[in-house]
Design a protein around this motif. Structure first.
Motif, PDB file in Angstrom:
ATOM      1  N   PHE A 166      -2.231  64.169   5.142  1.00 19.14           N
ATOM      2  CA  PHE A 166      -1.271  63.750   6.372  1.00 19.14           C
ATOM      3  C   PHE A 166       0.184  64.283   6.469  1.00 19.14           C
ATOM      4  N   CYS A 274       0.303  64.230  -7.831  1.00 19.24           N
ATOM      5  CA  CYS A 274       1.101  64.142  -7.089  1.00 19.24           C
ATOM      6  C   CYS A 274       2.222  65.457  -7.254  1.00 19.24           C
ATOM      7  N   LYS A 330       7.691  56.220  -3.809  1.00 23.77           N
ATOM      8  CA  LYS A 330       7.261  57.299  -3.133  1.00 23.77           C
ATOM      9  C   LYS A 330       7.684  57.015  -1.690  1.00 23.77           C
ATOM     10  N   CYS A 343       7.099  61.631  -0.551  1.00 28.38           N
ATOM     11  CA  CYS A 343       5.632  61.849  -0.414  1.00 28.38           C
ATOM     12  C   CYS A 343       5.861  62.818   0.585  1.00 28.38           C
ATOM     13  N   VAL A 344       4.883  64.164   0.362  1.00 31.13           N
ATOM     14  CA  VAL A 344       4.840  65.150   1.443  1.00 31.13           C
ATOM     15  C   VAL A 344       3.602  65.171   2.088  1.00 31.13           C
ATOM     16  N   CYS A 346       0.379  65.207   1.056  1.00 26.34           N
ATOM     17  CA  CYS A 346      -0.797  66.284   0.713  1.00 26.34           C
ATOM     18  C   CYS A 346      -2.179  65.635   0.326  1.00 26.34           C
ATOM     19  N   GLY A 347      -2.195  64.192   0.105  1.00 26.40           N
ATOM     20  CA  GLY A 347      -3.338  63.696  -0.068  1.00 26.40           C
ATOM     21  C   GLY A 347      -3.957  63.677  -1.355  1.00 26.40           C
ATOM     22  N   CYS A 349      -3.221  62.068  -4.216  1.00 25.08           N
ATOM     23  CA  CYS A 349      -3.325  60.908  -4.925  1.00 25.08           C
ATOM     24  C   CYS A 349      -4.449  60.063  -4.237  1.00 25.08           C
TER      25      CYS A 349
HETATM   26  S1  SF4 Z   1       0.016  62.277  -0.606  1.00 26.85           S
HETATM   27 FE1  SF4 Z   1       0.096  61.365  -2.530  1.00 26.85          FE
HETATM   28  S2  SF4 Z   1       0.096  62.872  -3.852  1.00 26.85           S
HETATM   29 FE2  SF4 Z   1       0.706  63.909  -2.106  1.00 26.85          FE
HETATM   30  S3  SF4 Z   1       3.153  63.700  -2.160  1.00 26.85           S
HETATM   31 FE3  SF4 Z   1       2.412  61.891  -1.322  1.00 26.85          FE
HETATM   32  S4  SF4 Z   1       2.219  60.343  -2.938  1.00 26.85           S
HETATM   33 FE4  SF4 Z   1       2.088  62.634  -3.760  1.00 26.85          FE
END
Ligand code: SF4
Ligand code: SF4
Ligand code: SF4
Ligand code: SF4
Lengths: 375, 262
Positions: A166, A274, A330, A343-344, A346-347, A349
């Motif tokens: 996302f 993460c 986050k 949070c970037v 990336c999914g 987690c």
């Molecule tokens: S999606 Fe989850 S793992 Fe990825 S950056 Fe956000 S919190 Fe961290």
């Protein structure tokens, strides 16, 4: 943008060979033990050509594709974090001299040249966060900084998104907007298979000069834009970040934290996977003969009770409090602490949570429902 | 400086109901054993030496669980003679595999196995050492991990409280870069509810964790079990997975009993 060039598959091979000739160790994606993960590679043949991944909450599989895409997959199990902010390392050695005096010797790794092949936009956004916290802060980590110095980045703009991605919601992808030396878009269209290359640094531009490249055609540029658009359109998840920080702060006493904690194993897989989580603990170990000692640092997690253990007990004594800390840090308090989201998108987690707890679902559930006042 | 020469602290190693595997871990510390014997006098360790010196002892390592009236008495004596008492292994810390008797009728076992069941003097349950006497530290595992053992010994000899992770095994998997067998392979794994310490031995070999190190600090077995069912375990399989070396550890015991009723 005027720096866009085109390289074909042979040129891509030359790119890797040239990096090696300049003393870089290549770190790129490999198909190994049922995953596509980063490791040392020697050339294009080591890439997971013709493979993809399938990701959903708590589930990860690799599957063959029906083409020969070199980068036809998404977020790897481990992020590049593991290369810089090592999961375990010695930070200090204490030696006892002949007169019984103690010598304290910090352990700092030598700068080593490593080229990251295929880093995605989310990965680079996470790297920028880690740089801010571990390198450019008031109290930098010299080990992180030393490893970071030797890194050359060949990014890849995503041509598809994974089931738990996302990054669009987090403004972190699927197209890398900076933080790379070179960035590739893989073009796969019938017999057409090549890359459009964007330069992001002088070092990147200099390297590109040394390998065969050509001017991209208008069709190449259109296909490159289409590929990134395709990634945007296939985003597995979405998070509404509008007003999210305030909304989460307002829901600190929401019963939903208890509800998610009933499902949460407090196993810490999310924090380890993460790419921005950096929390660590330190340990001292004295050798049996008492002559030498070592201080080590290792990843820790806000889900571990002993992580915040103070004299009176753990600061966050229950799993609801720990899950709330993780999600709120986050998505909310990170903004106050470091000026960006933590949070970037990336999914990782979500995919690597053994029971598939989904941060996007939990965040929207908690912000939407009306919180009960604390009992 | 660590104490040397005649001032060496005296170490004793005791066996109760157990397989000797944890004591063997101590003997297995080949490279470190010499450095260790410089630091301690091994005063009582029948598994290793026929020289058995009388107490008191500075440090006792206790392997095994309490399964007979004789053992229940003997552990009191061991405690009286020991300044520090550290239990080693799943038997001593949770009752061991022999605690399966806690869920069954010991008398029927006796009749099935022994020609003269009357000659067998055995308690109805297998219980951990801490249920009988105060314990200074419990070192988990079936068997224990060698480097954890050396660390705990070292801390004890320096008069420091050992601190070992009590979080789940998953942390060790991720730190070692081991691919999660549950997420990537659909293999049931007890790691999320099991205390770290083994170095993720089973996941490294693409196996799910069997829970040798007992429940982790926040073992949420109630959340894990439905997931194990989704991965294909039926209630009898769930009963069995929680009922191995740490069958009588409270969280695992409660979870296996919950599925027995299913
Ligand atoms: S999606 Fe989850 S793992 Fe990825 S950056 Fe956000 S919190 Fe961290
Ligand atoms: S989160 Fe975005 S940048 Fe990262 S892998 Fe998925 S699509 Fe690519
Ligand atoms: S959210 Fe998932 S990965 Fe994170 S601690 Fe809970 S169960 Fe583990
Ligand atoms: S393999 Fe088991 S112990 Fe390791 S991370 Fe996965 S669930 Fe946790």
């Amino acid at each position: 943008m005027e720096s866009l060039q085109r390289i074909d598959l042979v040129g891509f091979g030359s790119l890797l060979a040239q990096l090696q000739a300049e003393g870089y160790t290549l770190i790129g994606p490999r198909l190994e033990a049922g995953t596509i993960d980063y490791g040392a590679i020697e050339g294009p043949d080591d890439l997971p050509i013709g493979w993809r991944d399938e990701q959903s909450p708590g589930r990860y599989r690799t599957l063959p594709r029906n083409d020969r895409a070199h980068f036809g997959f998404n977020a790897t199990p481990a992020s590049f974090k593991t290369r810089l902010h090592r999961s375990e390392e010695t930070v200090l050695e204490v030696q006892r001299g002949e007169q019984g005096e103690l010598r304290f010797v910090p352990v700092i790794p030598a700068v080593k040249k490593q080229a990251w092949i295929g880093a995605r936009s989310c990965e680079l956004a996470a790297l920028a966060i880690q740089d801010r916290v571990l390198k450019d802060s008031a109290d930098p980590d010299p080990r992180y900084a030393a490893r970071r110095e030797g890194v050359f980045i060949v990014a890849v703009h995503c041509g598809q998104a994974g089931g738990t991605c996302f990054c669009t919601s987090m403004n972190a992808g699927p197209k890398a907007e900076g933080g790379f030396d070179l960035a590739l878009t893989e073009i796969l269209d019938g017999p057409e298979h090549h890359f459009v290359v964007e330069t992001g640094s002088d070092a990147g531009a200099a390297l590109l000069e040394r390998i065969p490249h050509s001017q991209p055609t208008a069709a190449d540029l259109r296909r490159a834009a289409d590929a990134i658009e395709h990634a945007r359109a296939t985003m597995g998840r979405h998070l509404d970040t509008d007003g999210l920080k305030t909304a989460l702060y307002a829901q600190a006493q929401h019963p939903g934290w208890e509800e998610v904690a009933d499902r949460c194993l407090a196993c810490g897989n999310c924090t380890a996977a993460c790419p921005t989580c950096f929390c660590s603990s330190y340990e001292d170990q004295v050798e049996l003969d008492g002559a030498n000692a070592r201080r080590t640092r290792h990843w820790d997690s806000c889900f571990n009770a002993d992580f915040t253990h103070l004299a009176g007990g753990p600061v966050r004594a229950s799993t609801p409090a720990r899950y709330r800390q993780w999600l709120t840090h986050k998505l909310a308090s990170w903004h106050d602490q470091f000026g960006t989201s933590g949070c970037v998108g990336c999914g990782r987690c979500i995919t690597w949570c053994p029971v598939g707890i989904d941060i996007t679902a939990e965040a929207s559930r908690i912000r939407q429902a009306n919180g009960e006042p604390p009992k | 400086m660590p104490p040397t020469g005649t001032e060496r602290p005296r170490l004793a190693v005791w066996k109760f109901a157990s397989c000797d595997g944890c004591q063997l871990t101590l003997l297995d510390c080949e490279d470190e054993l010499l450095a260790l014997t410089d630091r301690v006098e091994i005063a009582y360790f029948p598994e290793a030496s026929s020289r058995m010196l009388d107490g008191p002892y500075d440090l006792s390592l206790v392997e095994g669980s309490i399964t007979t009236a004789e053992e229940a008495e003997r552990i009191q004596d061991v405690r009286r003679q020991s300044k520090q008492l550290i239990t080693i292994g799943a038997c001593a810390s949770a009752g061991g595999i022999q605690a399966l008797r806690n869920f069954a009728d010991i008398e029927s076992f006796k009749r099935t196995v022994y020609a003269q069941p009357d000659t067998i003097e055995s308690l109805a349950t297998s219980t951990p050492i801490a249920s009988q006497v105060p314990v200074d530290f419990e070192l988990r595992g079936c068997p224990i991990n060698k480097s954890q053992l050396l660390y705990v010994l070292n801390q004890a000899l320096f008069g420091q409280r050992p601190t070992l992770p009590t979080h789940s095994l998953c942390g060790e998997c991720k730190r070692a870069g081991v691919t999660c067998v549950m997420v990537a392979g659909g293999t049931p794994c007890l790691g999320p509810v099991t205390q770290a310490g083994c170095g993720a031995l089973c996941p490294r070999h693409n196996r799910g964790c069997y829970g040798c190190f007992g429940p982790s600090e926040t073992a949420n077995t109630q959340a894990l079990s439905p997931h194990l069912e989704r991965l294909g375990m039926d209630p009898p399989a769930l009963v069995r997975i929680y009922r191995t070396f740490n069958a009588a550890a409270p969280q695992f015991q409660a979870e296996s009993q919950a599925h027995e009723r299913d």
